[in-house]
Design a protein around this motif. Sequence first.
Motif, PDB file in Angstrom:
ATOM      1  N   VAL A  64       0.846  -1.203   0.000  1.00  0.00           N
ATOM      2  CA  VAL A  64       0.000   0.000   0.000  1.00  0.00           C
ATOM      3  C   VAL A  64       0.875   1.244   0.000  1.00  0.00           C
ATOM      4  CG1 VAL A  64      -1.624   1.324   1.427  1.00  0.00           C
ATOM      5  CG2 VAL A  64      -2.026  -1.091   1.011  1.00  0.00           C
ATOM      6  N   SER A  65       1.965   1.214   0.740  1.00  0.00           N
ATOM      7  CA  SER A  65       2.886   2.341   0.766  1.00  0.00           C
ATOM      8  C   SER A  65       3.481   2.603  -0.612  1.00  0.00           C
ATOM      9  CB  SER A  65       4.005   2.068   1.773  1.00  0.00           C
ATOM     10  OG  SER A  65       5.014   3.024   1.678  1.00  0.00           O
ATOM     11  N   ARG A  66       3.882   1.540  -1.285  1.00  0.00           N
ATOM     12  CA  ARG A  66       4.484   1.690  -2.611  1.00  0.00           C
ATOM     13  C   ARG A  66       3.471   2.224  -3.632  1.00  0.00           C
ATOM     14  NH1 ARG A  66       5.875  -1.882  -7.023  1.00  0.00           N
ATOM     15  NH2 ARG A  66       4.391  -3.318  -6.102  1.00  0.00           N
ATOM     16  N   VAL A  67       2.274   1.686  -3.609  1.00  0.00           N
ATOM     17  CA  VAL A  67       1.234   2.151  -4.535  1.00  0.00           C
ATOM     18  C   VAL A  67       0.838   3.589  -4.215  1.00  0.00           C
ATOM     19  CG1 VAL A  67      -1.156   1.780  -5.251  1.00  0.00           C
ATOM     20  CG2 VAL A  67       0.393  -0.153  -5.068  1.00  0.00           C
ATOM     21  N   SER A  68       0.757   3.930  -2.934  1.00  0.00           N
ATOM     22  CA  SER A  68       0.418   5.302  -2.549  1.00  0.00           C
ATOM     23  C   SER A  68       1.483   6.290  -3.004  1.00  0.00           C
ATOM     24  CB  SER A  68       0.245   5.399  -1.034  1.00  0.00           C
ATOM     25  OG  SER A  68      -0.848   4.648  -0.622  1.00  0.00           O
ATOM     26  N   ARG A  69       2.723   5.877  -2.947  1.00  0.00           N
ATOM     27  CA  ARG A  69       3.807   6.749  -3.427  1.00  0.00           C
ATOM     28  C   ARG A  69       3.647   7.030  -4.920  1.00  0.00           C
ATOM     29  NH1 ARG A  69       9.154   5.323  -5.332  1.00  0.00           N
ATOM     30  NH2 ARG A  69      10.396   7.205  -5.344  1.00  0.00           N
ATOM     31  N   VAL A  70       3.353   6.001  -5.682  1.00  0.00           N
ATOM     32  CA  VAL A  70       3.155   6.170  -7.131  1.00  0.00           C
ATOM     33  C   VAL A  70       1.955   7.080  -7.402  1.00  0.00           C
ATOM     34  CG1 VAL A  70       2.515   4.955  -9.246  1.00  0.00           C
ATOM     35  CG2 VAL A  70       4.261   4.012  -7.749  1.00  0.00           C
ATOM     36  N   LEU A  71       0.865   6.881  -6.671  1.00  0.00           N
ATOM     37  CA  LEU A  71      -0.319   7.718  -6.869  1.00  0.00           C
ATOM     38  C   LEU A  71      -0.072   9.166  -6.432  1.00  0.00           C
ATOM     39  CD1 LEU A  71      -3.134   5.246  -5.804  1.00  0.00           C
ATOM     40  CD2 LEU A  71      -2.550   5.998  -8.115  1.00  0.00           C
ATOM     41  N   ALA A  72       0.744   9.355  -5.398  1.00  0.00           N
ATOM     42  CA  ALA A  72       1.081  10.722  -4.983  1.00  0.00           C
ATOM     43  C   ALA A  72       1.888  11.428  -6.076  1.00  0.00           C
ATOM     44  CB  ALA A  72       1.873  10.698  -3.672  1.00  0.00           C
ATOM     45  N   ILE A  73       2.844  10.729  -6.642  1.00  0.00           N
ATOM     46  CA  ILE A  73       3.632  11.314  -7.732  1.00  0.00           C
ATOM     47  C   ILE A  73       2.745  11.601  -8.931  1.00  0.00           C
ATOM     48  CG2 ILE A  73       5.463  10.826  -9.403  1.00  0.00           C
ATOM     49  CD1 ILE A  73       6.865   9.258  -7.122  1.00  0.00           C
ATOM     50  N   LEU A  74       1.868  10.679  -9.251  1.00  0.00           N
ATOM     51  CA  LEU A  74       0.959  10.859 -10.379  1.00  0.00           C
ATOM     52  C   LEU A  74       0.039  12.058 -10.181  1.00  0.00           C
ATOM     53  CD1 LEU A  74      -0.102   9.565 -13.055  1.00  0.00           C
ATOM     54  CD2 LEU A  74      -1.801   8.444 -11.623  1.00  0.00           C
ATOM     55  N   SER A  75      -0.532  12.198  -8.987  1.00  0.00           N
ATOM     56  CA  SER A  75      -1.461  13.302  -8.763  1.00  0.00           C
ATOM     57  C   SER A  75      -0.747  14.649  -8.668  1.00  0.00           C
ATOM     58  CB  SER A  75      -2.309  13.048  -7.510  1.00  0.00           C
ATOM     59  OG  SER A  75      -1.495  12.892  -6.382  1.00  0.00           O
ATOM     60  N   ILE A  76       0.472  14.687  -8.137  1.00  0.00           N
ATOM     61  CA  ILE A  76       1.179  15.964  -8.059  1.00  0.00           C
ATOM     62  C   ILE A  76       1.670  16.395  -9.442  1.00  0.00           C
ATOM     63  CG2 ILE A  76       3.527  15.184  -7.543  1.00  0.00           C
ATOM     64  CD1 ILE A  76       1.808  18.065  -5.781  1.00  0.00           C
ATOM     65  N   THR A  77       2.049  15.440 -10.287  1.00  0.00           N
ATOM     66  CA  THR A  77       2.467  15.820 -11.631  1.00  0.00           C
ATOM     67  C   THR A  77       1.280  16.116 -12.544  1.00  0.00           C
ATOM     68  OG1 THR A  77       2.614  13.500 -12.292  1.00  0.00           O
ATOM     69  CG2 THR A  77       4.650  14.571 -11.555  1.00  0.00           C
ATOM     70  N   ALA A  78       0.083  15.725 -12.132  1.00  0.00           N
ATOM     71  CA  ALA A  78      -1.107  16.047 -12.923  1.00  0.00           C
ATOM     72  C   ALA A  78      -1.452  17.530 -12.827  1.00  0.00           C
ATOM     73  CB  ALA A  78      -2.292  15.202 -12.470  1.00  0.00           C
ATOM     74  N   ILE A  79      -1.005  18.204 -11.783  1.00  0.00           N
ATOM     75  CA  ILE A  79      -1.338  19.619 -11.597  1.00  0.00           C
ATOM     76  C   ILE A  79      -0.748  20.485 -12.711  1.00  0.00           C
ATOM     77  CG2 ILE A  79      -1.010  21.614 -10.069  1.00  0.00           C
ATOM     78  CD1 ILE A  79      -1.366  19.661  -7.710  1.00  0.00           C
TER      79      ILE A  79
END
Length: 120
Positions: A64-79
């Motif tokens: 969950v930590s690894r997937v959350s890290r990927v999703l955090a990077i994805l959502s911050i770069t979506a801005i």
Amino acid sequence: YSAFFDDGIGGIGMCLFLLLWSLIWFYIGYDSRRKFVSEKQFYKEYAPLLDKKEFDKLFISHYVSRVSRVLAILSITAIPWYIIGYVRGAFETKDWAILAVLALLSVVFFGVYKIKNVSV
């Protein structure tokens, strides 16, 4: 040719598209499951002394930590990509709302990443 490009759901083109879409997502799920199982087996070799329940808890936290890290990077770069691709002129209320949701998602995912970060 109109049967392949009709607007209704009864067309051959739409059926083929939905079939292809389903097959693509089936493959994504199958491949993700295969990677999950192989990664779990790989980490199990490094922690042979842990019982199954304890290991599953630690591994799920790690995953969950690894997937959350990927999703955090994805959502911050979506801005910036949203600003580049969709904002024309001045920011509107809709733009601020979407940017706020993306920022909130990135903060939440990063928080989950930090909370669940466990080295297995």
